[in-house]
Motif scaffolding. Structure first.
Motif, short mmCIF file in Angstrom:
data_model
loop_
_atom_site.label_atom_id
_atom_site.label_comp_id
_atom_site.label_asym_id
_atom_site.label_seq_id
_atom_site.Cartn_x
_atom_site.Cartn_y
_atom_site.Cartn_z
N GLU A 1 44.76 -5.35 14.66
CA GLU A 1 44.98 -6.65 14.84
C GLU A 1 45.67 -6.87 16.33
O GLU A 1 46.66 -7.43 16.69
CB GLU A 1 45.57 -6.83 13.99
N ALA B 1 45.27 -11.41 8.33
CA ALA B 1 44.17 -11.33 8.17
C ALA B 1 44.01 -11.55 6.54
O ALA B 1 44.91 -10.97 6.06
CB ALA B 1 43.40 -10.09 8.13
N SER C 1 39.87 -15.41 6.91
CA SER C 1 40.26 -16.39 7.84
C SER C 1 41.28 -14.77 8.89
O SER C 1 42.26 -13.92 8.22
CB SER C 1 41.53 -16.90 7.60
N THR D 1 42.04 -12.67 12.81
CA THR D 1 41.60 -11.93 13.88
C THR D 1 41.98 -10.08 14.21
O THR D 1 42.58 -10.07 13.84
CB THR D 1 42.18 -12.40 15.37
N LYS D 2 40.82 -9.53 14.85
CA LYS D 2 40.99 -8.49 14.48
C LYS D 2 40.03 -7.88 16.13
O LYS D 2 39.92 -8.41 17.04
CB LYS D 2 39.69 -7.67 13.79
N ARG E 1 32.58 -13.84 18.86
CA ARG E 1 33.37 -12.84 18.74
C ARG E 1 33.39 -13.08 20.80
O ARG E 1 32.86 -13.44 21.25
CB ARG E 1 31.96 -11.77 19.10
N LYS F 1 36.51 -9.38 20.49
CA LYS F 1 37.65 -9.57 19.74
C LYS F 1 36.96 -10.14 18.55
O LYS F 1 36.34 -10.63 19.46
CB LYS F 1 38.56 -10.08 20.76
N THR G 1 37.17 -13.20 15.64
CA THR G 1 38.00 -14.46 14.65
C THR G 1 37.08 -14.56 13.88
O THR G 1 35.87 -15.45 14.10
CB THR G 1 38.71 -15.59 16.16
N ASN H 1 36.57 -17.02 11.00
CA ASN H 1 36.92 -18.45 9.81
C ASN H 1 36.59 -19.25 9.07
O ASN H 1 35.31 -19.56 9.29
CB ASN H 1 36.39 -19.67 11.54
#
Length: 370
Positions: free
Chosen positions: A128, A140, A148, A150-151, A186, A200, A202, A204
């Motif tokens: 992360e 996460a 949900s 972000t990585k 992405r 990256k 994300t 949702n």
């Protein structure tokens, strides 16, 4: 005791080299490198799938060849030698291994045949951002089967169809399978090696299925990473061997002051140092292959040793290859930088060497205490 490949495994390895020489020249690698809109070689990916390599270690009942991990190691070595611009490691070493290790019967039936056929591309989303990954820092989360968070960075995250994601569930870490077709955005990231892109991700509310039992995310990830580390070590060993061959070939044809530079002691020492590190890496990789194929208790220790030795060998060989080529070594036209880029990428994709050195010491301490 014979630690070498069997005759059948050598045949597979030689055939893999022939296939890659015909379908993955450095000119093909450069097509991916030079094209910002091209993340991997799709034709090579389809060809590799047709060869059955994606399912080499996957059981036959799940659409694979059921050959075993030694054969997969032989293929990995040749892919490393060719610096193949395909998401093989993310898909086969991580995603497939995780599903085979901890997936339910339904998860295996749903994913493994598609992996073997090349219909699924995997990625591993654990980090992360900067810093050591720890349970207390994990942000996460999964609630009601929805993810949900972000990585970043996620190797092959821009092209993957499925992700292996580390996230919290009810406050406990878990490892989850996530279909990336919905609920994710992405963002492509710049990397040193554009032939292995990163992104990256994300999430949702993306649908997530847990692998293994609740709360076992870090323990399961460590097991998967140990297995992947050995396969990556063979890729790194293959790349290191090719870098040595390139340096030797150039040293035997380049003249300076009326002599080939291979006749100078400084170059001889340089090539000898590469050779020694490569052989040390190969020995550790073979030990790891045995531990992986037999699921030996020594697997975590062998994985750490293989990872450290291979990372050092590939980086050193790639660096010294550039140095042996002299003034032209760092230019775009010479292929040496392809191997340097890949050596850096592979040394970080499953954790930096510093992390593996700490793991090695921990495993040795626990073994000695016992």
């Amino acid at each position: 005791m014979n630690f070498d490949y069997t005759d059948d495994q050598k045949f597979l390895k030689n055939e893999a080299r022939k296939f890659l020489e015909g379908n993955c020249s450095t000119a093909q690698v450069r097509k991916v490198l030079n094209d910002d809109g091209k993340a991997y070689d799709e034709a090579l990916w389809k060809g590799v799938a047709a060869q059955g390599w994606l399912g080499a270690a996957i059981p036959e009942e799940h659409g694979g060849l059921g050959l075993g991990h030694i054969e997969l190691c032989a293929i990995a070595e040749e892919l490393g030698r060719a610096v193949a611009p395909i998401p093989f490691a993310s898909t086969v070493y991580f995603l497939a291994e995780a599903v085979m290790l901890a997936g339910s019967d339904a998860q295996k039936a749903a994913l493994l045949p598609k992996i073997a056929a090349g219909e699924v591309i995997g990625c591993v989303a654990t980090s992360e951002g900067p810093g050591v990954l720890a349970p207390s820092a994990l942000q996460a989360s999964v609630s009601g089967g929805k993810l949900s968070g972000t990585k970043l960075p996620v190797t092959d995250g821009d092209i993957a169809t499925h992700a292996l994601v580390l996230a919290k569930e009810n406050g406990q870490p878990g490892l989850f399978l996530v279909d990336l077709s919905a609920g994710v955005t992405r963002e492509a990231l710049k990397t040193l090696d554009p032939t292995r892109d990163a992104a990256k991700l994300t999430f949702n509310g993306a649908a997530a299925e847990r692998l293994g039992a609740a709360g076992e995310g870090f323990a399961l990830l460590e097991q998967v990473t140990d297995r992947a580390a050995i396969l990556l070590a063979f890729e790194q060993t293959g790349g290191a061997d090719k870098a040595l061959e390139m340096a030797k070939a150039y040293a035997l044809e380049r003249y300076a002051f009326g002599r080939v530079i291979a006749s100078y002691q400084a170059i001889k020492h340089k090539l000898a140092d590469i050779y020694v590190k490569n052989e040390l890496a190969r020995s550790n990789a073979y030990y790891g292959a045995w531990a992986l194929n037999t699921n030996a208790p020594e697997l975590p220790l062998a994985a750490s040793a293989a990872r450290i030795a291979a990372s050092e060998a590939f980086w050193f060989a790639a660096k010294e290859n550039i140095q042996t080529h002299g003034g032209i070594g760092f230019t775009w036209e010479v292929d040496a930088h392809l191997y340097y880029r890949r050596s850096r990428q592979l040394s970080l994709v499953a954790g930096a060497p510093r992390v593996w050195k700490e793991r090695l010491v921990s495993h040795l301490e626990r073994r000695n205490a016992a």
